[in-house]
Design a protein around this motif. Structure first.
Motif, mmCIF file in Angstrom:
data_model
loop_
_atom_site.group_PDB
_atom_site.id
_atom_site.type_symbol
_atom_site.label_atom_id
_atom_site.label_comp_id
_atom_site.label_asym_id
_atom_site.label_seq_id
_atom_site.Cartn_x
_atom_site.Cartn_y
_atom_site.Cartn_z
ATOM 1 N N MET A 37 -9.724 7.602 0.923
ATOM 2 C CA MET A 37 -10.924 6.763 1.028
ATOM 3 C C MET A 37 -12.093 7.500 1.660
ATOM 4 O O MET A 37 -13.247 7.197 1.366
ATOM 5 C CB MET A 37 -10.598 5.503 1.838
ATOM 6 N N LYS A 92 7.339 7.315 2.699
ATOM 7 C CA LYS A 92 6.729 7.575 4.004
ATOM 8 C C LYS A 92 7.433 8.747 4.675
ATOM 9 O O LYS A 92 8.641 8.929 4.515
ATOM 10 C CB LYS A 92 6.845 6.332 4.906
ATOM 11 N N GLY A 108 0.198 3.723 -2.834
ATOM 12 C CA GLY A 108 -0.565 4.828 -2.243
ATOM 13 C C GLY A 108 -0.505 6.157 -2.967
ATOM 14 O O GLY A 108 0.424 6.432 -3.725
ATOM 15 N N GLY A 142 -4.068 2.857 -2.528
ATOM 16 C CA GLY A 142 -3.322 2.062 -1.559
ATOM 17 C C GLY A 142 -4.109 0.827 -1.144
ATOM 18 O O GLY A 142 -3.556 -0.272 -1.061
ATOM 19 N N PHE A 143 -5.412 1.024 -0.908
ATOM 20 C CA PHE A 143 -6.269 -0.081 -0.455
ATOM 21 C C PHE A 143 -6.351 -1.178 -1.510
ATOM 22 O O PHE A 143 -6.041 -2.346 -1.256
ATOM 23 C CB PHE A 143 -7.672 0.450 -0.132
ATOM 24 N N ALA A 187 0.828 -1.214 0.000
ATOM 25 C CA ALA A 187 0.000 0.000 0.000
ATOM 26 C C ALA A 187 0.858 1.257 0.000
ATOM 27 O O ALA A 187 0.489 2.276 -0.594
ATOM 28 C CB ALA A 187 -0.936 0.004 1.214
ATOM 29 N N GLY A 226 -3.181 12.221 14.765
ATOM 30 C CA GLY A 226 -3.040 12.567 13.356
ATOM 31 C C GLY A 226 -2.439 11.456 12.518
ATOM 32 O O GLY A 226 -1.921 10.475 13.044
ATOM 33 N N ASP A 236 -6.538 -2.475 8.571
ATOM 34 C CA ASP A 236 -5.658 -1.304 8.553
ATOM 35 C C ASP A 236 -6.498 -0.018 8.526
ATOM 36 O O ASP A 236 -6.212 0.943 9.243
ATOM 37 C CB ASP A 236 -4.746 -1.404 7.326
#
Ligand code: CTP
Ligand code: MG
Length: 187
Positions: free
Chosen positions: A33, A183, A28, A53-54, A24, A117, A104
């Protein structure tokens, strides 16, 4: 199979649940979503949960699971190393991979309700929400398979080994994602 083999097989069979999370990160981006919507003043899921990502994560896990099904049959592996007969096998793989991404997402939903957050560290939830989602879905759709591999006989060793390695692999994957610039934080 020896207890060690059973434990290793248990780890191997959980890969369709393990892979989606890391995949993901690579897939991503794009539309979140929750479409940016909030609930009671806080984002429903946040920008870290996207459709790409999902779906990308879940389908990567599914693809790997299909490869495992093929490999088990090509090598004529013992049933302990497999997802069972068709179509149970595909149903198990889909439950593990989609359940992983559902768990997740549920984890992020809980994090947002706690006022944390996106990307904030929440030990336990970060590492295990996908595990819980995958196990819940496989229990709903293929309980007999799950019991045969993770509860009966030496199956519990596989479950224990999986639960122990998850935080380690999760950390390693996130450091790689961070280094790749995918990330913002290495956890
Ligand atoms: N990701 C995504 N869609 C998903 C899951 C993950 O796009 N359904 C991507 C996002 O880029 C996300 C990254 O994978 O930032 C890492 O996932 P995760 O650690 O689960 O998300 P966080 O950013 O930490 O957000 P949260 O606090 O909601 O867990
Ligand atoms: Mg995170």
């Amino acid at each position: 199979m020896t207890p060690l083999e059973t434990a290793l097989a248990g780890l191997w069979l959980m890969l369709p649940a393990l892979i989606p999370n890391s995949a993901a990160v690579i897939w991503g981006g794009g539309t979140p979503m929750d479409f940016g919507r909030s609930w009671r003043g806080k984002r429903i899921l946040g920008d870290g949960k996207t459709w790409r990502g999902f779906v990308g994560g879940a389908l990567t896990g599914t693809a790997f699971g299909i490869f495992q099904i093929w490999l088990a049959s090509a090598l004529e592996a013992e049933p302990g190393w497999g997802f069972g007969d068709w179509p149970v096998s595909l149903c198990v793989v889909l439950s593990l991979s989609f359940g992983s991404m559902l768990g997740d997402s549920a984890g992020s939903f809980v994090k947002r309700r706690l006022g944390r957050g996106r990307g904030s560290k929440t030990p336990g939830l970060d590492q295990y929400s996908f595990v819980l989602g995958a196990i819940v879905l496989v229990l709903v759709f293929q309980q007999t398979w799950f019991r045969a591999h993770y509860i009966e006989g030496d199956g519990i060793y596989g479950l224990a080994l999986f639960l122990v390695v998850v935080p380690v692999l999760h950390r390693v994957a996130n450091i790689i994602g961070y280094k790749m610039g995918k990330k913002n934080v290495p956890w």
